[in-house]
Design a protein around this motif. Structure first.
Motif, PDB file in Angstrom:
ATOM      1  N   CYS A  22       0.875  -1.180   0.000  1.00  0.00           N
ATOM      2  CA  CYS A  22       0.000   0.000   0.000  1.00  0.00           C
ATOM      3  C   CYS A  22       0.906   1.223   0.000  1.00  0.00           C
ATOM      4  N   ALA A  23       0.976   1.882  -1.134  1.00  0.00           N
ATOM      5  CA  ALA A  23       1.798   3.082  -1.264  1.00  0.00           C
ATOM      6  C   ALA A  23       0.949   4.298  -0.913  1.00  0.00           C
ATOM      7  N   ALA A  24       1.458   5.108  -0.002  1.00  0.00           N
ATOM      8  CA  ALA A  24       0.696   6.250   0.486  1.00  0.00           C
ATOM      9  C   ALA A  24       1.348   7.551   0.065  1.00  0.00           C
ATOM     10  N   SER A  25       0.522   8.540  -0.146  1.00  0.00           N
ATOM     11  CA  SER A  25       1.016   9.893  -0.410  1.00  0.00           C
ATOM     12  C   SER A  25       0.195  10.860   0.411  1.00  0.00           C
ATOM     13  N   GLY A  26       0.830  11.950   0.815  1.00  0.00           N
ATOM     14  CA  GLY A  26       0.132  12.937   1.623  1.00  0.00           C
ATOM     15  C   GLY A  26       0.964  13.336   2.822  1.00  0.00           C
ATOM     16  N   ARG A  27       0.327  14.057   3.724  1.00  0.00           N
ATOM     17  CA  ARG A  27       1.026  14.607   4.885  1.00  0.00           C
ATOM     18  C   ARG A  27       0.786  13.747   6.121  1.00  0.00           C
ATOM     19  N   PHE A  28       1.741  13.830   7.037  1.00  0.00           N
ATOM     20  CA  PHE A  28       1.620  13.216   8.361  1.00  0.00           C
ATOM     21  C   PHE A  28       1.375  11.711   8.295  1.00  0.00           C
ATOM     22  N   LEU A  29       1.879  11.048   7.277  1.00  0.00           N
ATOM     23  CA  LEU A  29       1.581   9.633   7.091  1.00  0.00           C
ATOM     24  C   LEU A  29       2.068   8.786   8.256  1.00  0.00           C
ATOM     25  N   SER A  30       3.198   9.140   8.852  1.00  0.00           N
ATOM     26  CA  SER A  30       3.735   8.335   9.950  1.00  0.00           C
ATOM     27  C   SER A  30       2.847   8.400  11.186  1.00  0.00           C
ATOM     28  N   LEU A  31       1.930   9.348  11.240  1.00  0.00           N
ATOM     29  CA  LEU A  31       1.049   9.484  12.397  1.00  0.00           C
ATOM     30  C   LEU A  31      -0.183   8.589  12.297  1.00  0.00           C
ATOM     31  N   TYR A  32      -0.458   8.095  11.109  1.00  0.00           N
ATOM     32  CA  TYR A  32      -1.655   7.294  10.907  1.00  0.00           C
ATOM     33  C   TYR A  32      -1.468   5.871  11.412  1.00  0.00           C
ATOM     34  N   ASN A  33      -2.531   5.326  11.975  1.00  0.00           N
ATOM     35  CA  ASN A  33      -2.639   3.890  12.144  1.00  0.00           C
ATOM     36  C   ASN A  33      -3.037   3.316  10.789  1.00  0.00           C
ATOM     37  N   MET A  34      -2.449   2.175  10.425  1.00  0.00           N
ATOM     38  CA  MET A  34      -2.722   1.588   9.117  1.00  0.00           C
ATOM     39  C   MET A  34      -3.339   0.211   9.277  1.00  0.00           C
ATOM     40  N   ALA A  35      -4.128  -0.171   8.313  1.00  0.00           N
ATOM     41  CA  ALA A  35      -4.802  -1.468   8.420  1.00  0.00           C
ATOM     42  C   ALA A  35      -5.078  -2.028   7.036  1.00  0.00           C
ATOM     43  N   TRP A  36      -5.263  -3.332   7.008  1.00  0.00           N
ATOM     44  CA  TRP A  36      -5.747  -4.034   5.829  1.00  0.00           C
ATOM     45  C   TRP A  36      -7.114  -4.632   6.161  1.00  0.00           C
ATOM     46  N   TYR A  37      -8.061  -4.372   5.275  1.00  0.00           N
ATOM     47  CA  TYR A  37      -9.381  -4.973   5.358  1.00  0.00           C
ATOM     48  C   TYR A  37      -9.574  -5.854   4.123  1.00  0.00           C
ATOM     49  N   ARG A  38     -10.567  -6.717   4.176  1.00  0.00           N
ATOM     50  CA  ARG A  38     -10.921  -7.489   2.993  1.00  0.00           C
ATOM     51  C   ARG A  38     -12.443  -7.658   2.917  1.00  0.00           C
ATOM     52  N   GLN A  39     -12.894  -7.829   1.681  1.00  0.00           N
ATOM     53  CA  GLN A  39     -14.321  -8.021   1.459  1.00  0.00           C
ATOM     54  C   GLN A  39     -14.514  -9.096   0.406  1.00  0.00           C
ATOM     55  N   ALA A  40     -15.135 -10.177   0.823  1.00  0.00           N
ATOM     56  CA  ALA A  40     -15.461 -11.267  -0.094  1.00  0.00           C
ATOM     57  C   ALA A  40     -16.844 -11.011  -0.687  1.00  0.00           C
ATOM     58  N   PRO A  41     -17.154 -11.588  -1.833  1.00  0.00           N
ATOM     59  CA  PRO A  41     -18.463 -11.368  -2.462  1.00  0.00           C
ATOM     60  C   PRO A  41     -19.607 -11.727  -1.520  1.00  0.00           C
ATOM     61  N   GLY A  42     -20.553 -10.804  -1.384  1.00  0.00           N
ATOM     62  CA  GLY A  42     -21.717 -11.040  -0.551  1.00  0.00           C
ATOM     63  C   GLY A  42     -21.472 -10.916   0.933  1.00  0.00           C
ATOM     64  N   GLN A  43     -20.270 -10.501   1.318  1.00  0.00           N
ATOM     65  CA  GLN A  43     -19.954 -10.385   2.735  1.00  0.00           C
ATOM     66  C   GLN A  43     -19.554  -8.963   3.086  1.00  0.00           C
ATOM     67  N   GLN A  44     -19.598  -8.675   4.372  1.00  0.00           N
ATOM     68  CA  GLN A  44     -19.191  -7.355   4.838  1.00  0.00           C
ATOM     69  C   GLN A  44     -17.665  -7.229   4.839  1.00  0.00           C
ATOM     70  N   ARG A  45     -17.215  -6.024   4.732  1.00  0.00           N
ATOM     71  CA  ARG A  45     -15.782  -5.755   4.825  1.00  0.00           C
ATOM     72  C   ARG A  45     -15.326  -6.052   6.251  1.00  0.00           C
ATOM     73  N   GLU A  46     -14.204  -6.760   6.371  1.00  0.00           N
ATOM     74  CA  GLU A  46     -13.710  -7.115   7.694  1.00  0.00           C
ATOM     75  C   GLU A  46     -12.252  -6.699   7.859  1.00  0.00           C
ATOM     76  N   LEU A  47     -11.909  -6.362   9.091  1.00  0.00           N
ATOM     77  CA  LEU A  47     -10.536  -6.016   9.426  1.00  0.00           C
ATOM     78  C   LEU A  47      -9.694  -7.288   9.451  1.00  0.00           C
ATOM     79  N   VAL A  48      -8.552  -7.253   8.775  1.00  0.00           N
ATOM     80  CA  VAL A  48      -7.645  -8.389   8.724  1.00  0.00           C
ATOM     81  C   VAL A  48      -6.457  -8.185   9.654  1.00  0.00           C
ATOM     82  N   ALA A  49      -5.829  -7.021   9.540  1.00  0.00           N
ATOM     83  CA  ALA A  49      -4.636  -6.740  10.332  1.00  0.00           C
ATOM     84  C   ALA A  49      -4.474  -5.240  10.456  1.00  0.00           C
ATOM     85  N   SER A  50      -3.849  -4.812  11.545  1.00  0.00           N
ATOM     86  CA  SER A  50      -3.619  -3.386  11.748  1.00  0.00           C
ATOM     87  C   SER A  50      -2.256  -3.170  12.385  1.00  0.00           C
ATOM     88  N   ILE A  51      -1.740  -1.974  12.166  1.00  0.00           N
ATOM     89  CA  ILE A  51      -0.469  -1.590  12.782  1.00  0.00           C
ATOM     90  C   ILE A  51      -0.589  -0.132  13.181  1.00  0.00           C
TER      91      ILE A  51
END
Length: 116
Positions: A22-51
């Motif tokens: 995940c390549a990010a651009s913008g300001r204050f990026l190091s201050l953000y918490n980052m996460a990966w979500y996933r969404q399978a067909p017909g299902q809700q988006r779910e949190l997979v991992a965060s940092i």
């Protein structure tokens, strides 16, 4: 304005590996918490991992021991290393940047398909 661009998705056989970026651009990026979500067909988006901005990580139980999230603030990139992939990991994976004082931002997603 923060922009997130995911890459690294694709088709892989069960038991294989992929690394999402995940390549990010913008300001204050190091201050953000980052996460990966996933969404399978017909299902809700779910949190997979965060940092967090401090480097603390968290995983949903079904990926613990198989997925690893990491960040490189100098490269403004977040990674998700996915090993021992299973067909049930098939989904569109989204990168997320969030911080209460700075808002929430999403990438456009990258498709991961795991064949049995």
């Amino acid at each position: 304005q923060v922009q997130l661009v995911e890459s690294g998705g694709g088709l892989v056989q069960s038991g294989g590996s992929l690394r999402l970026s995940c390549a990010a651009s913008g300001r204050f990026l190091s201050l953000y918490n980052m996460a990966w979500y996933r969404q399978a067909p017909g299902q809700q988006r779910e949190l997979v991992a965060s940092i967090t901005s401090g480097g603390d990580t968290n995983y949903v139980d079904v990926v613990k021991g198989r997925f690893t999230i990491s960040r490189d603030n100098a490269k403004k990139t977040v990674y998700l290393q996915m090993n021992s992939l299973k067909p049930e990991d098939t989904a569109v994976y989204y990168c997320n940047a969030n911080r209460v004082t700075l808002g929430t931002h999403w990438g456009q997603g990258t498709q991961v398909t795991v064949s049995s």
